[in-house]
Design a protein around this motif. Structure first.
Motif, PDB file in Angstrom:
ATOM      1  N   ASP A 170       0.880  -1.324  -0.500  1.00  0.00           N
ATOM      2  CA  ASP A 170      -0.529   0.703   0.070  1.00  0.00           C
ATOM      3  C   ASP A 170       1.095   1.054   0.272  1.00  0.00           C
ATOM      4  OD1 ASP A 170      -1.835  -1.294  -0.298  1.00  0.00           O
ATOM      5  OD2 ASP A 170      -2.408  -1.333   2.065  1.00  0.00           O
ATOM      6  N   ASP A 171       1.943   1.353   0.952  1.00  0.00           N
ATOM      7  CA  ASP A 171       2.715   2.819   1.196  1.00  0.00           C
ATOM      8  C   ASP A 171       3.311   2.526  -0.497  1.00  0.00           C
ATOM      9  OD1 ASP A 171       2.602   3.408   3.266  1.00  0.00           O
ATOM     10  OD2 ASP A 171       4.035   2.004   4.392  1.00  0.00           O
ATOM     11  N   ASP A 220       2.321   1.742  -3.160  1.00  0.00           N
ATOM     12  CA  ASP A 220       1.157   2.099  -4.392  1.00  0.00           C
ATOM     13  C   ASP A 220       1.145   3.696  -4.236  1.00  0.00           C
ATOM     14  OD1 ASP A 220      -0.787   1.696  -6.442  1.00  0.00           O
ATOM     15  OD2 ASP A 220      -1.891   1.671  -5.256  1.00  0.00           O
ATOM     16  N   ARG A 221       1.159   3.958  -2.959  1.00  0.00           N
ATOM     17  CA  ARG A 221       0.771   5.231  -2.904  1.00  0.00           C
ATOM     18  C   ARG A 221       1.684   6.554  -2.850  1.00  0.00           C
ATOM     19  NH1 ARG A 221       0.833   7.043   3.548  1.00  0.00           N
ATOM     20  NH2 ARG A 221      -0.498   9.812   2.991  1.00  0.00           N
ATOM     21  N   ARG A 231       1.636   6.858  -7.348  1.00  0.00           N
ATOM     22  CA  ARG A 231       1.113   7.469  -7.670  1.00  0.00           C
ATOM     23  C   ARG A 231       1.316   8.934  -6.810  1.00  0.00           C
ATOM     24  NH1 ARG A 231      -4.359   5.126  -8.335  1.00  0.00           N
ATOM     25  NH2 ARG A 231      -4.470   2.614  -8.057  1.00  0.00           N
ATOM     26  N   ALA A 232       1.515   9.471  -5.898  1.00  0.00           N
ATOM     27  CA  ALA A 232       1.813  10.933  -5.764  1.00  0.00           C
ATOM     28  C   ALA A 232       2.998  11.022  -6.319  1.00  0.00           C
ATOM     29  CB  ALA A 232       1.758  11.094  -3.627  1.00  0.00           C
ATOM     30  N   THR A 234       5.813   1.031 -10.071  1.00  0.00           N
ATOM     31  CA  THR A 234       6.153   0.332  -9.011  1.00  0.00           C
ATOM     32  C   THR A 234       7.248  -1.071  -8.528  1.00  0.00           C
ATOM     33  OG1 THR A 234       4.941  -1.547  -8.744  1.00  0.00           O
ATOM     34  CG2 THR A 234       4.072   0.525  -8.197  1.00  0.00           C
ATOM     35  N   GLN A 236       4.187  11.381   3.476  1.00  0.00           N
ATOM     36  CA  GLN A 236       2.257  12.353   3.207  1.00  0.00           C
ATOM     37  C   GLN A 236       3.267  13.906   3.283  1.00  0.00           C
ATOM     38  OE1 GLN A 236       1.815  13.048   7.905  1.00  0.00           O
ATOM     39  NE2 GLN A 236       0.781  10.656   8.116  1.00  0.00           N
ATOM     40  N   SER A 291       2.157  14.132  -1.568  1.00  0.00           N
ATOM     41  CA  SER A 291       0.846  14.758  -2.065  1.00  0.00           C
ATOM     42  C   SER A 291       0.731  15.757  -1.905  1.00  0.00           C
ATOM     43  CB  SER A 291      -0.737  13.662  -1.008  1.00  0.00           C
ATOM     44  OG  SER A 291       0.161  14.068   0.758  1.00  0.00           O
TER      45      SER A 291
END
Length: 235
Positions: free
Chosen positions: A52-53, A55-56, A59-60, A81, A198, A201
């Motif tokens: 999840d991290d 992918d996040r 995407r960001a 990825t 964080q 984003s």
């Protein structure tokens, strides 16, 4: 994950200390191994615990790069990825205890890993071990178990963990020198900088600075078939 691994590490060190008391009931020897572990794992959104991290972060970064390109008329290659895998060679220091009778023994060791950007500390537990004499002063052995370590990246402050399922084969020469070859049937590891993840984003594309690469926020992956080698002394 790092908190759970730290608890596991502390508990295993307590077990390591308690094994020294077992000397009256089994043959016990101390071992110090020095080795090299080439760590190379591939990342994907399906990577356990870290997917999840990863992918996040991808995407960001791609969203920030697209916004930057619109604002400045540039063309940034989208990130995948696979770019966030973990690659490092660790020099390992592993003090441990082996206890048993006859052909069977139990093995528990502490582990310290030192690399260019990564540091690790943890434990290795090997409940399945067989040994036999191959010559008058040569004993061979095989081991099966696993390792769990806390993993820190020194340059960014990111932290995480590293776990392996490992097989090993080795020889003891004159009950003093140990040579071992290891094979990791499964490896999972990674580091995450939650704060940096964080802030990705919140990137402002109106500035002149392109978006920061996400490999400082997360590097992780899983793999199979990693080979390591070590030499050591028994006492």
């Amino acid at each position: 994950m790092a908190v759970r691994l730290r608890s596991c590490v502390l508990g295993s060190f307590a077990l390591l200390a308690s094994l020294t008391v077992a000397k009256a009931h089994a043959d016990v020897r101390g071992v110090l191994r020095l080795g090299v572990l080439p760590l190379d794992v591939e990342s994907s959104p399906d990577t356990p615990l870290f997917g999840d991290d990863v992918d996040r972060a991808v995407r960001a970064y791609n969203a920030a790069a697209t916004a930057y390109d619109r604002a400045h008329g540039s063309a940034t290659t989208p990130l995948t990825t696979s770019a966030l895998g973990l690659s490092e060679t660790l020099f390992t220091i592993s003090p441990g205890i082996e206890a048993g009778t006859g052909p069977y023994f139990f093995r528990l060791e502490g582990m310290i890993g030192l690399g260019a950007d990564l540091r690790s500390y943890g434990v290795g537990v090997y409940p399945l071990n067989l040994q036999t004499m191959l010559g008058r002063e040569v004993a061979g052995y095989v081991s099966a178990g696993g390792t769990a370590s806390v993993l820190d990246e020194t340059s960014s402050g990111a932290s995480g963990g590293l776990v392996t399922l490992r097989l090993a084969a080795g020889v003891r020469l004159a009950e003093r020198i140990v040579i071992e070859l290891g094979f990791s049937a499964f490896v999972l590891g990674g580091v995450v900088d939650t704060e940096r993840l964080q802030t990705m984003s919140m990137y402002d594309p109106r500035g002149e600075t392109p978006p920061p690469a996400p490999d400082g926020a997360v590097e992780a992956g899983s793999g199979r078939g990693l080979v390591d080698v070590s030499v050591g002394l028994t006492f």
